[in-house]
Design an enzyme around this catalytic site. Structure first.
Site, PDB file in Angstrom:
ATOM      1  N   SER A 123       0.839  -1.198   0.000  1.00 20.66           N
ATOM      2  CA  SER A 123       0.000   0.000   0.000  1.00 20.66           C
ATOM      3  C   SER A 123       0.881   1.258   0.000  1.00 20.66           C
ATOM      4  CB  SER A 123      -0.947  -0.039   1.201  1.00 20.66           C
ATOM      5  OG  SER A 123      -1.901   0.996   1.153  1.00 20.66           O
ATOM      6  N   HIS A 144      -3.877  -0.238  -4.506  1.00 23.59           N
ATOM      7  CA  HIS A 144      -5.339  -0.402  -4.403  1.00 23.59           C
ATOM      8  C   HIS A 144      -5.968   0.015  -5.738  1.00 23.59           C
ATOM      9  CE1 HIS A 144      -5.084  -0.910   0.000  1.00 23.59           C
ATOM     10  NE2 HIS A 144      -4.239   0.117  -0.022  1.00 23.59           N
ATOM     11  N   GLU A 170      -5.232  -4.829  -5.176  1.00 18.45           N
ATOM     12  CA  GLU A 170      -5.094  -5.406  -3.842  1.00 18.45           C
ATOM     13  C   GLU A 170      -4.805  -6.901  -3.929  1.00 18.45           C
ATOM     14  OE1 GLU A 170      -8.575  -4.473  -1.568  1.00 18.45           O
ATOM     15  OE2 GLU A 170      -8.114  -2.327  -1.473  1.00 18.45           O
TER      16      GLU A 170
END
Length: 329
Positions: free
Chosen positions: A137, A179, A206
């Site tokens: 992330s 994401h 993801e």
């Protein structure tokens, strides 16, 4: 041209760039690859959780995961100021590291605290000397030399919909977004490559990762896809569009690569695919061993960045519940 930093040492490590919300309870394919490349039982892993707003909880989650996967030594560090990141004693903790893992959270916090410090230089040095560096992330975005600091979602590229800042400099010639499919970030990545056509755009879904070798070969792991935007032949009016208006983007080559596919970042071309790694019975059985508390924390970490105020609201609710409990006693 995308390239990993060069040095005289021939033992540069891999980069594992994870799109967030990687599987921590079932097959753990992505985390298993990190552990294997770090040396498994001989691995010395350092978890850096500066980006996370969950504090030591994020560190402890990854520490317990890596221990359960056979890593003998796992250390956690969380500098929150540049003064701490410039502490030689903290940087020395990376001296023997074979794997460095940067958690999710806020990439601007991570780069602002660590970039250009002794710790930041130590991360780059360990990678040049063979350590695998992984980021999930926010940690993934910070791996590149230029990163997405913040921005808005949407399918249409628009002027001013995102902001670039300096990353940690482990991967040159690319911008990484995470994401990607889940938060609809194709528009802002198109806008960024339109404004900076010398850079490749790399968007990672993801529970998906891009494993980059020292020679610049990217391999896709996980359940989703890695989207690569090559603006070599781009046509755009980004240089004259004002305010927040849509940008014209044409001629960008788009590669959408699921697990097993490979891409040469330096030559910007698709390579022959690899067979996806099959899960083992042991990995599948790990789901049954996961406790409820670990599951809740995994969901909280996966949600980091969707709402900057969510963590603060949870903290306040927890404090209210604790006060109510004490008052009822």
């Amino acid at each position: 041209m995308v390239e990993t930093p060069r040095s005289a040492a021939p033992r540069a490590g891999h980069l594992l760039i994870i799109g967030g919300a990687e599987d921590k309870l079932r097959q753990r394919q992505i985390l298993s690859r990190f552990v294997n490349l770090a040396g498994v039982h001989d691995a010395r892993v350092v978890v850096i959780s500066t980006a996370s707003s969950l504090g030591d909880e994020a560190t402890e989650l990854y520490r317990s995961l890596f221990h359960a996967m056979g890593v003998g030594e796992v250390r956690g560090i969380r500098p929150l100021s540049r003064e701490e990141a410039n502490d030689p004693r903290l940087a020395e903790l990376l001296d023997e590291a074979t794997g460095i893992f940067m958690t999710g959270g806020n990439q601007l916090r991570l780069a602002s605290v660590i970039g250009g410090t002794l710790l930041g230089r130590a991360i780059v040095d360990r990678h040049r000397h063979g350590a695998i560096v992984a980021g999930t992330s926010a940690g993934a975005s910070a791996i590149s030399s230029y990163m997405v600091a913040f921005g808005t979602s949407g399918a249409t590229p628009k002027q001013r919909m995102t902001q670039l800042s300096a990353g940690l400099g482990l991967l040159n010639g690319a911008i990484i977004d995470q994401h990607f499919e889940q938060r609809n970030r194709i528009g802002r990545l198109l806008a960024l490559v339109a404004q900076s056509p010398s850079l490749l755009g790399i968007g990672i879904d993801e529970d998906t990762a891009a494993l980059v070798t020292p020679s610049g070969m990217l391999e896709v792991l996980g359940k989703g896809s890695v989207t690569i935007l090559d603006p070599t032949k781009i046509q755009t009016d980004a240089y004259e569009v004002k305010r927040h208006r849509p940008i014209m983007v044409s001629g960008v080559i788009l590669h959408s690569l699921p697990a097993g596919y490979r891409f040469d970042l330096r030559r910007r071309r698709l390579l022959a695919p690899l067979r996806p790694v099959a899960s083992t019975d042991r990995e599948l059985a790990s789901l049954e061993a996961a406790g409820r508390q670990a599951r809740r924390l995994v969901r909280r970490i996966a949600a980091e960045g969707t709402d900057e105020l969510a963590t603060e609201r949870r903290r306040r609710r927890s404090l209210r519940a604790k006060r109510d409990e004490e008052a009822s006693e």
